[in-house]
Write a protein that holds these residues in place. Structure first.
Motif, PDB file in Angstrom:
ATOM      1  N   PRO A  62      24.589 -23.689 -19.588  1.00  0.00           N
ATOM      2  CA  PRO A  62      25.917 -23.331 -19.083  1.00  0.00           C
ATOM      3  C   PRO A  62      26.084 -21.841 -18.801  1.00  0.00           C
ATOM      4  CG  PRO A  62      26.133 -24.908 -20.865  1.00  0.00           C
ATOM      5  CD  PRO A  62      24.695 -24.487 -20.836  1.00  0.00           C
ATOM      6  N   ILE A  63      25.238 -20.985 -19.395  1.00  0.00           N
ATOM      7  CA  ILE A  63      25.357 -19.549 -19.122  1.00  0.00           C
ATOM      8  C   ILE A  63      24.151 -19.040 -18.322  1.00  0.00           C
ATOM      9  CG2 ILE A  63      26.816 -19.076 -21.131  1.00  0.00           C
ATOM     10  CD1 ILE A  63      24.302 -17.979 -22.563  1.00  0.00           C
ATOM     11  N   LYS A  64      23.414 -19.955 -17.703  1.00  0.00           N
ATOM     12  CA  LYS A  64      22.211 -19.549 -16.964  1.00  0.00           C
ATOM     13  C   LYS A  64      22.542 -18.617 -15.801  1.00  0.00           C
ATOM     14  CE  LYS A  64      18.056 -21.279 -14.647  1.00  0.00           C
ATOM     15  NZ  LYS A  64      18.164 -20.304 -13.536  1.00  0.00           N
ATOM     16  N   ALA A  65      23.610 -18.902 -15.078  1.00  0.00           N
ATOM     17  CA  ALA A  65      23.963 -18.052 -13.929  1.00  0.00           C
ATOM     18  C   ALA A  65      24.241 -16.619 -14.386  1.00  0.00           C
ATOM     19  CB  ALA A  65      25.187 -18.624 -13.210  1.00  0.00           C
ATOM     20  N   ASP A 101      20.921 -14.992 -15.374  1.00  0.00           N
ATOM     21  CA  ASP A 101      20.182 -14.613 -14.166  1.00  0.00           C
ATOM     22  C   ASP A 101      20.767 -13.344 -13.550  1.00  0.00           C
ATOM     23  OD1 ASP A 101      18.570 -16.817 -14.489  1.00  0.00           O
ATOM     24  OD2 ASP A 101      19.590 -18.037 -12.972  1.00  0.00           O
ATOM     25  N   LEU A 102      22.078 -13.239 -13.560  1.00  0.00           N
ATOM     26  CA  LEU A 102      22.743 -12.052 -13.023  1.00  0.00           C
ATOM     27  C   LEU A 102      22.273 -10.796 -13.758  1.00  0.00           C
ATOM     28  CD1 LEU A 102      25.055 -10.804 -11.238  1.00  0.00           C
ATOM     29  CD2 LEU A 102      26.555 -11.207 -13.198  1.00  0.00           C
ATOM     30  N   ILE A 103      22.189 -10.889 -15.075  1.00  0.00           N
ATOM     31  CA  ILE A 103      21.711  -9.750 -15.872  1.00  0.00           C
ATOM     32  C   ILE A 103      20.259  -9.442 -15.540  1.00  0.00           C
ATOM     33  CG2 ILE A 103      21.242  -8.954 -18.222  1.00  0.00           C
ATOM     34  CD1 ILE A 103      23.595 -10.812 -19.121  1.00  0.00           C
ATOM     35  N   ASP A 104      19.438 -10.471 -15.450  1.00  0.00           N
ATOM     36  CA  ASP A 104      18.008 -10.280 -15.177  1.00  0.00           C
ATOM     37  C   ASP A 104      17.769  -9.617 -13.824  1.00  0.00           C
ATOM     38  OD1 ASP A 104      17.262 -11.366 -17.594  1.00  0.00           O
ATOM     39  OD2 ASP A 104      16.904 -13.379 -16.785  1.00  0.00           O
ATOM     40  N   ARG A 114      22.625  -9.223 -22.376  1.00  0.00           N
ATOM     41  CA  ARG A 114      22.181 -10.577 -22.772  1.00  0.00           C
ATOM     42  C   ARG A 114      22.729 -10.912 -24.160  1.00  0.00           C
ATOM     43  NH1 ARG A 114      17.691 -14.517 -22.056  1.00  0.00           N
ATOM     44  NH2 ARG A 114      17.518 -13.676 -19.953  1.00  0.00           N
ATOM     45  N   TRP A 115      22.656  -9.962 -25.063  1.00  0.00           N
ATOM     46  CA  TRP A 115      23.192 -10.167 -26.411  1.00  0.00           C
ATOM     47  C   TRP A 115      24.689 -10.413 -26.361  1.00  0.00           C
ATOM     48  CZ3 TRP A 115      24.306 -11.308 -31.074  1.00  0.00           C
ATOM     49  CH2 TRP A 115      25.283 -10.621 -31.791  1.00  0.00           C
ATOM     50  N   LYS A 116      25.406  -9.621 -25.563  1.00  0.00           N
ATOM     51  CA  LYS A 116      26.854  -9.799 -25.466  1.00  0.00           C
ATOM     52  C   LYS A 116      27.196 -11.200 -24.951  1.00  0.00           C
ATOM     53  CE  LYS A 116      28.561  -6.084 -27.052  1.00  0.00           C
ATOM     54  NZ  LYS A 116      29.337  -6.176 -28.301  1.00  0.00           N
ATOM     55  N   LEU A 117      26.448 -11.662 -23.982  1.00  0.00           N
ATOM     56  CA  LEU A 117      26.708 -12.979 -23.406  1.00  0.00           C
ATOM     57  C   LEU A 117      26.402 -14.104 -24.390  1.00  0.00           C
ATOM     58  CD1 LEU A 117      27.417 -14.757 -20.952  1.00  0.00           C
ATOM     59  CD2 LEU A 117      25.011 -14.589 -20.266  1.00  0.00           C
TER      60      LEU A 117
END
Length: 684
Positions: free
Chosen positions: A125-128, A131-134, A314-317
């Motif tokens: 559910p948080i993949k998008a 990916d945005l962060i990456d 990534r940690w925050k998310l």
């Protein structure tokens, strides 16, 4: 805010009757007495009034394993959850039309209970967002990711929102405040006592790397990423203000043009950032609460690598959505935040956690259903009248003050008369029609609800202030004062006493429990060390004479010193400066409640109930509002992060300053509750 024990995660409802046996005990076949039944008469009220008033209940009700504290607010919440559960289960079966409130309630509950689907989905559910962060390759990419994450409720290093201008309450402005930390506040990064050091070690060596690994990174990258996260957070913490310094409204009011903000933070293109954050109009002016924090953010953006920032975001998310993802992520999140930080032994059952989340995100939908059944017109009228009784007592107090000049008194009365009370529930409910809720994904529903709340907030920019809006739900067991609106909000739940119908609560108890600890407390917030700086229209403006301000500050300092002297746990003292506003409001509320109660028939008749005088019952009613106990871990966290003193000191502390308390219970020199008369505090 008024209550610490009352301010539970979930809140409560104004329930007329409660089925919890702890409150339905009968003594010698007499009806339950909400104050007499809780007494611990092995404790002298002259030595520890809190334990005398509440000790019997506390002995019978140890803290359950799933909780970090347990008290009257939890009792209210447990009964409410049972009622909300039925409403949600009925909604599940209703086959309601798409877009209806019933559909949204039912589908949200379904998605939260569908643990098989939650487990199957994992972190997808948080993949998008991952990916945005990456995809970020430079500072602009990091800022872009941070902006978009903000729109779906993931807190990061940009802390923005739309709020009233403190110096012009008729206008709203974008405001920026310090944020960005993963530990509860800045002190956790620097304190060297054994308790805090142990928490910090767990955070850096176990929690951060575990969460990053669960987000999809291998062990080596997760370990390196954890080090990056902590480096950034500690750097930001070093430029974050301490708890007590966040309470000065002048010091935390720094209006800037966008050009000035750009000079403060040249690494950030604010117009572009606000565009990514979906503001629909050009922003030319902002209020920056803590400029030194944003100066540190600017430095950090160029001082730390892009990979460092990717780990941070990534940690925050993953931490923001952990409770709504698969069991491994949820369990590690609870292990640290629930066990290490708060001392809880186990998680709540899933259905309770889902209801808590639902209530936090769409509470007014549920609130509409509750007030129809559980807050009768008679109760609303009783407490509306009580507001006016407290207001009149305050008028009389101001008139009699021997330290305040006539000039300031006149303006204080104007402000007092202008305070607007919101009692029970909103006259106009929020419109949730644009919130999209389905059964496909629990985390996605949370994301949609957070996005709705974000857009609701930023769309206030440039619009007239809606004074009908409530910041709390009717089923919240708490209350508040708004300096910018000069109003008090008193949710229906706040008036509840478990096990007793409102009509059966004698005035002595009601005036202590509600008039003093809630209504008087909230009104006094308008005149505490922070609230007094705002005028009748809610504007930050000097309206006191200089001499009166000095006299107030001198009296307030005595109260701050009194509370700073209380040792709570190990070497932890109450922070008298940080808790000053709440302590002034407590003391003021008690004084106002006493004088308002003295005008009632019950006080004048002076009849005993269960051997207690009306004034004794008043003080016990007030103490009932703080009925509760905490685990040591939660207590330590509160001392470092909360502007409220622990509940037991919010009883014993102010009572030691009140002459009527000494008279009611025969307190004499040598008793532990005694303070010499010349050292007792009297402000309002």
């Amino acid at each position: 805010m008024t209550k610490f024990y009352k301010s539970t995660l979930f809140g409560g409802a104004a329930l007329a009757l409660f089925a919890l046996s702890a409150y339905q005990t009968k003594i010698n076949d007499k009806p339950a007495d909400p104050v007499y039944d809780n007494l611990d008469q092995s404790v002298s009220p002259r030595d520890d009034f809190f334990k005398y008033a509440n000790g019997g209940w506390l002995k019978r009700n140890p803290i359950p394993a799933a909780y970090s504290s347990w008290g009257i607010g939890n009792v209210v919440s447990e009964q409410l959850r049972d009622r909300l559960k039925k409403i949600n289960e009925d909604a599940l079966k209703a086959n309601a039309p798409k877009g209806s409130s019933t559909q949204k309630i039912g589908d949200f509950y379904y998605s939260g209970l569908d643990s098989v689907n939650i487990e199957k989905q994992g972190t997808s559910p948080i993949k998008a967002q991952l990916d945005l962060i990456d995809q970020a390759t430079d500072i602009a990419g990091i800022l872009n990711a941070a902006a978009i994450l903000t729109t779906t409720g993931t807190r990061n290093f940009i802390g923005s929102g739309v709020r009233q201008d403190a110096k012009n309450s008729a206008k709203t402005l974008v405001q920026l405040n310090q944020t960005g930390l993963g530990l509860p506040n800045r002190d956790y990064y620097f304190k060297t006592d054994a308790r805090t050091t142990k928490i910090r070690a767990d955070y850096t060596t176990t929690h951060l790397p575990t969460m990053l690994k669960l987000s999809g990174w291998d062990e080596q990258r997760a370990t390196q990423g954890a080090a990056s996260v902590f480096k950034i957070e500690k750097f930001l913490a070093d430029s974050s203000r301490k708890l007590e310094n966040l309470r000065d409204p002048y010091h935390n009011y720094n209006k800037m043009t966008i050009a000035q903000l750009g000079k403060l933070t040249p690494n950030i293109n604010w117009p572009a950032l606000f565009g990514k954050m979906e503001y629909k109009q050009a922003i030319d002016t902002v209020i920056v609460g803590q400029p030194e924090y944003y100066r540190a953010v600017n430095t950090a953006l160029s001082s730390f690598s892009i990979d460092d920032w990717k780990a941070y975001l990534r940690w925050k998310l993953i931490s923001s959505y952990a409770p709504y993802l698969n069991s491994a992520v949820d369990a590690e999140s609870f292990r640290f935040s629930g066990k290490v930080i708060s001392g809880r032994k186990e998680q709540l059952p899933r259905w309770k956690r889902v209801l808590d989340t639902e209530n936090g995100l769409m509470g007014e939908l549920l609130g509409q259903l509750f007030v129809k059944e559980y807050f009768p017109a008679e109760a609303k009228q009783r407490y509306t009248d009580m507001v006016e009784a407290i207001r009149q007592a305050y008028r009389e107090h101001i008139a009699k003050l021997d330290w305040m000049s006539p000039e300031t008194k006149q303006k204080a009365l104007i402000k007092l008369n202008a305070i607007h009370p919101k009692v029970g529930y909103p006259d106009k409910w929020k419109d949730f029609s644009n919130m999209q809720i389905g059964r496909e994904s629990y985390a996605a529903n949370v994301m949609q609800a957070r996005r709705w709340a974000y857009l609701f907030n930023i769309n206030k920019l440039g619009k007239p202030i809606d004074h009908t809006e409530w910041g709390m739900t009717p089923q919240t067991y708490n209350a508040s004062y708004s300096p910018s609106n000069n109003e008090i909000t008193l949710p229906a739940a706040q008036f509840s006493i478990p096990g007793v119908k409102d009509s059966e609560v004698d005035d002595a108890v009601a005036y202590g429990y509600v008039a003093a600890s809630t209504i008087g407390h909230e009104i006094t917030h308008g005149f505490d060390d922070e609230g007094r700086l705002f005028d009748a229209k809610g504007n930050l403006r000097a309206w006191w004479t200089a001499t009166d301000s000095v006299k107030f500050t001198q009296r307030a300092k005595v109260l701050a010193d009194q509370f700073s002297g209380y040792v709570v746990l190990d070497s932890l003292h109450v922070n008298g400066k940080a808790t000053l506003g709440e302590n002034i409001a407590d003391l003021g509320g008690i004084a106002l409640g006493i004088d308002a109660f003295k005008k009632t028939k019950q006080y004048k008749e002076g009849k005993l109930i269960n051997g207690l005088t009306p004034m004794q019952r008043f003080f016990l009613g007030y103490a009932l509002g703080w009925l509760g106990q905490e685990r040591d871990e939660a207590l330590a966290n509160q001392i470092l992060t909360d502007v409220h003193a622990p509940g037991f000191l919010r009883v014993n502390g102010p009572f030691s300053d009140v002459p009527e308390f000494y008279k009611a219970f025969g307190v004499k020199k040598g008793d532990k509750m005694w303070i010499d008369p010349d050292k007792r505090v009297k402000i309002w």
